[in-house]
Design a protein around this motif. Structure first.
Motif, PDB file in Angstrom:
ATOM      1  N   VAL A 153      -0.782  -9.322  -2.586  1.00 53.30           N
ATOM      2  CA  VAL A 153      -0.972  -7.903  -2.823  1.00 53.30           C
ATOM      3  C   VAL A 153      -2.436  -7.670  -3.179  1.00 53.30           C
ATOM      4  CG1 VAL A 153       1.399  -7.558  -3.602  1.00 53.30           C
ATOM      5  CG2 VAL A 153      -0.386  -8.066  -5.274  1.00 53.30           C
ATOM      6  N   ASP A 196      -4.882  -6.090  -5.721  1.00 54.25           N
ATOM      7  CA  ASP A 196      -4.953  -5.613  -7.095  1.00 54.25           C
ATOM      8  C   ASP A 196      -6.420  -5.614  -7.511  1.00 54.25           C
ATOM      9  OD1 ASP A 196      -4.366  -4.782  -9.625  1.00 54.25           O
ATOM     10  OD2 ASP A 196      -3.726  -6.745 -10.354  1.00 54.25           O
ATOM     11  N   GLU A 197      -6.910  -4.422  -7.889  1.00 58.18           N
ATOM     12  CA  GLU A 197      -8.310  -4.266  -8.275  1.00 58.18           C
ATOM     13  C   GLU A 197      -9.236  -4.762  -7.163  1.00 58.18           C
ATOM     14  OE1 GLU A 197      -8.840  -6.237 -11.979  1.00 58.18           O
ATOM     15  OE2 GLU A 197      -7.576  -4.815 -13.107  1.00 58.18           O
ATOM     16  N   ARG A 240      -7.330  -9.590  -3.246  1.00 56.13           N
ATOM     17  CA  ARG A 240      -6.042 -10.122  -2.828  1.00 56.13           C
ATOM     18  C   ARG A 240      -5.630 -11.261  -3.736  1.00 56.13           C
ATOM     19  NH1 ARG A 240      -3.602  -8.869   1.844  1.00 56.13           N
ATOM     20  NH2 ARG A 240      -4.719  -7.522   3.307  1.00 56.13           N
ATOM     21  N   ALA A 248       1.385 -12.730  -5.729  1.00 51.20           N
ATOM     22  CA  ALA A 248       2.133 -12.099  -6.825  1.00 51.20           C
ATOM     23  C   ALA A 248       3.610 -12.406  -6.694  1.00 51.20           C
ATOM     24  CB  ALA A 248       1.909 -10.586  -6.820  1.00 51.20           C
ATOM     25  N   TRP A 260       9.568  -3.021  -2.719  1.00 57.06           N
ATOM     26  CA  TRP A 260       8.273  -3.675  -2.557  1.00 57.06           C
ATOM     27  C   TRP A 260       8.313  -4.466  -1.246  1.00 57.06           C
ATOM     28  CZ3 TRP A 260       5.371  -5.857  -7.372  1.00 57.06           C
ATOM     29  CH2 TRP A 260       4.004  -5.953  -7.066  1.00 57.06           C
ATOM     30  N   PRO A 286       0.870  -2.809  -1.731  1.00 56.82           N
ATOM     31  CA  PRO A 286       0.317  -3.091  -3.059  1.00 56.82           C
ATOM     32  C   PRO A 286       1.301  -2.879  -4.193  1.00 56.82           C
ATOM     33  CG  PRO A 286      -0.512  -0.990  -2.237  1.00 56.82           C
ATOM     34  CD  PRO A 286       0.252  -1.619  -1.105  1.00 56.82           C
ATOM     35  N   GLU A 287       2.350  -2.108  -3.949  1.00 54.57           N
ATOM     36  CA  GLU A 287       3.317  -1.797  -5.003  1.00 54.57           C
ATOM     37  C   GLU A 287       4.604  -1.301  -4.353  1.00 54.57           C
ATOM     38  OE1 GLU A 287       1.573   2.742  -5.689  1.00 54.57           O
ATOM     39  OE2 GLU A 287       1.387   1.236  -7.272  1.00 54.57           O
TER      40      GLU A 287
END
Length: 729
Positions: free
Chosen positions: A294, A296-297, A300, A303, A398, A403-404
């Motif tokens: 995913v 995040d910020e 990659r 997760a 998901w 990403p979510e």
């Protein structure tokens, strides 16, 4: 006294017969309508119910004893007629189940000494062998059926690839290896006995690139390469090292603790889910977890997505070949099948006496072959809708590469690895959103217009206005949608500041015009006949609309710094040309005649003696309207609004042509939507009969039917309550 020369008896008999016939015809017609509705509901339910059924497995579909010694790998064709079995000594045997034999029907010798063997997950059917010196061979068993004069002849072959060079360095031996092969691009990774990892990649004809990773990988237990060779996973107990290839160079991106700090949750195995986007991790406590990348910020990373609590007696794990599920086999012979995305347990059965030693699945996922103690058992699997569950239809899910968790409706794509997404939430939301904005526009205009037309307007003007509004209902909705999408939507986009200003200034200006009219001298007011005041307001409204459109550019400069869309974007409000505002106007235009006609008839049908009595007792016309007329007509007005709501919810062509058909969940009036009716109209022709997509479209139709039934039932219940309440008037 003379007797009468005629009798009504014969005529009365005929009349009674006619009455009975017509009464029977009406009864049959009414009951037929009810029966038709019930049959439609039953038919929709019959089509929809299989979506929520469990999978079925029939073990013993084919059984055969085989003589292949020490099997390490097996596979089965899509018809459940042929299997291949690879022995530890390199003997590849083909067994034809419809031609029982004590000897293999075909036999190939691949190598003469035991070698390390790895397979590629999914429907690729490739496996590779490697010697300690690093000699690599790739094989793909192939099945064939030849038809000659309607006679079927089974055949078999093996495709082989021999990469150039070796997967080893001078003075080292190969301890472990993996490979990735996709569209002539081959990647190899080998763990050497000195703790280094050797990577080679290129095409099958030329392995152009090589890299040696110096690190402490002596204890590495598993290596996995994605088919495209872009990611390498190295597992040591619960420590997973993720390496990615960029600019023809592998670098460590991250190190992941698969146990999440729990000693009882140590990882014992890993494999790819179908498509190789997700990792399935088997843990010591029997749990199976799904991991994928995913963002995040802006980075990659791998997760943990979801976990499945399985029993600690888990022996084997078998991923599906093309769908996002897996089978788990237990020590006592129990078989389970989970689908990861829907988190649905689709199969739970004691299928075998004990856990098989080897298992394999056909590419179409219809057959599972299990080997135990010299015999194979082919099971026929019926698992048509594993991706459908309550959570996948109505909750955030998901999905891989997202990403979510999100509500997503996406039924087709150009990729073979695409996973259909069937969340009904966005299209149900879009249906309610379109209906809400249409009713927000239509109800005030239609109801207030009906009240004015029935109670205040002169009879001469009413004879012209009422038929004109009712004639609007005959206007084809496809034409309304066509004009809304191709003409009105660009106009709204061009004059967006004026449209926004109209929503504010038009009601205010209407009140101001009424106030100015009452400020005129009494003599002027008396010269204007009662019931013709609408003629005064119409030119004023036209003038205000024209003025605001003419000043649209100036309004945009004064209020929005010259760019209204940029200002909206600064506040997080996106703008689509075909949006809910356009749909609200267009669909409201189509709904207004329905609400207006029924509401106007309800107000006009209020007995005249009620309003006359109220006026005679000293009430003003407005008091009479509010406390007598509207209360008496309220059942009809409420029914009109409910009929309009049902019309708006079921509308198809306007929504189809005036929106972008984007399944988003956002109340933003400047964004589009996707509705149930439009989805059915667009996607039903392209759906496969009896597929999950096909049945979910029937589920959407069932939801529309239930919603319409609920709205009509509520309307009738409220109407009866209001009529009972105000019957005394």
């Amino acid at each position: 006294m003379a007797k009468a020369s005629f009798s009504l008896r014969e005529r009365d008999t005929k009349r009674a017969i006619k009455d009975r016939l017509f009464r029977a015809a009406v009864s049959i017609g009414g009951n037929g309508v009810l029966a038709g509705l019930v049959l439609i509901f039953v038919y929709l339910a019959i089509v929809v119910l299989p979506l929520f059924s469990d999978a079925e497995i029939e073990t013993g579909y084919q059984q055969h004893s085989i003589s292949t010694p020490s099997p390490v790998l097996m596979g089965i064709d899509d018809q459940g007629e042929q299997i291949y079995v690879l022995s530890e000594q390199g003997q590849l045997d083909y067994w034809f189940l419809n031609q029982p034999s004590i000897e293999p029907n075909y036999q190939f010798s691949l190598f003469n000494e035991p070698k390390r063997i790895v397979t590629q997950t999914g429907a690729y059917r490739w496996f590779a062998t490697a010697s300690e010196q690093g000699d690599i061979r790739l094989y793909r068993p192939q099945f064939a059926s030849i038809y000659d004069d309607n006679q079927q002849t089974l055949a078999a072959s093996v495709e082989q690839i021999t990469p150039e060079g070796r997967l080893s360095l001078n003075g080292t031996t190969l301890e472990n290896f993996t490979f990735g092969y996709s569209r002539e691009h081959l990647s190899l990774a080998g763990l050497l006995d000195d703790g280094r990892i050797l990577l080679r990649w290129g095409t099958t004809g030329e392995m152009s690139y090589q890299q040696v990773l110096s690190g402490h990988y002596h204890s590495a237990q598993q290596l996995l390469l994605t088919p495209d060779g872009m990611r390498l996973f190295v597992r040591t107990d619960s420590e997973l090292v993720v390496l990615v290839r960029q600019d023809n160079h592998y670098t460590v991106r991250e190190v992941v603790d698969l146990s999440l700090g729990d000693e009882k949750h140590i990882a014992t195995d890993m494999t790819f889910l179908a498509g190789a986007f997700s990792l399935l991790i088997t843990h010591q406590d029997g749990a199976v977890s799904q991991w994928f990348e995913v963002i995040d910020e802006e980075r990659r990373q791998l997760a943990l997505i979801r976990q499945f609590k399985l029993a600690s007696e888990l022996e084997l794990l078998l991923p599906d070949t093309y769908r996002k599920g897996f089978y788990s086999f237990y020590r006592n012979g129990t078989l389970q099948s989970h689908y990861t995305t829907s988190e649905k347990l689709v199969l739970f059965e004691r299928a075998y006496q004990q856990a098989p030693e080897l298992v394999a699945m056909s590419n179409n996922e219809k057959f599972v072959v299990a080997y135990h103690d010299g015999a194979i058992d082919v099971a026929h699997v019926k698992n048509p809708h594993p991706e459908i569950s309550f959570s996948s239809l109505w909750k955030e899910v998901w999905y891989e590469s997202y990403p979510e968790p999100a509500y997503v409706w996406q039924t087709t794509a150009g990729s073979d690895n695409f996973e259909p997404k069937f969340s009904l939430s966005p299209i149900v939301f879009g249906t309610l959103k379109a209906a809400a904005f249409a009713m927000l526009f239509a109800v005030p205009i239609a109801v207030l217009g009906a009240i004015y037309t029935a109670y205040f307007m002169s009879p001469q003007m009413r004879q012209f206005v009422k038929p004109s509004v009712e004639l609007m209902e005959a206007f084809p909705t496809v034409i309304i949608g066509f004009l809304a999408g191709l003409w009105f939507a660009p106009v709204v986009e061009t004059y967006l500041p004026a449209v926004i200003a109209l929503l504010i200034f038009l009601p205010i200006s209407t009140v101001l015009v009424g106030g100015l009219w009452h400020c005129l001298p009494r003599k002027v007011l008396d010269d204007m006949p009662n019931g013709w005041h609408a003629l005064i307001l119409m030119p004023a409204i036209i003038a205000i609309v024209a003025a605001l459109i003419w000043l649209s550019g100036d309004i945009e400069m004064w209020l929005f710094e010259g760019d209204v869309r940029r200002v909206l974007a600064d506040y997080g409000i996106s703008y689509d040309q075909r949006n809910a505002l356009v749909v609200g106007f267009a669909m409201g235009f189509a709904v207004i005649p329905t609400i207006f006609t029924i509401a106007e008839d309800a107000v006009f049908s209020v007995p005249k003696h009620l309003s006359d009595g109220s006026l005679a007792l000293g009430a003003t016309p407005w008091q009479t309207l509010v406390y007598v007329v509207l209360l008496t007509a309220s059942p009809g007005i409420f029914s009109a609004i409910m009929m309009g709501l049902g019309r708006a919810v079921g509308e198809t062509m306007i929504v189809l042509m005036a929106t972008g058909n984007t399944p988003v969940m956002d109340w933003n009036i400047f964004e589009g939507m996707k509705t149930l009716a439009a989805t059915i109209a667009v996607e039903m022709p392209e759906s496969d009969v009896a597929s999950s997509h096909y049945r979910i479209l029937f589920l959407a139709a069932l939801l529309l039917l239930l919603f319409t039934f609920a709205v009509n039932s509520l309307a009738e219940w409220v109407r009866l309550r209001l009529r009972e309440k105000y019957r005394a008037l």
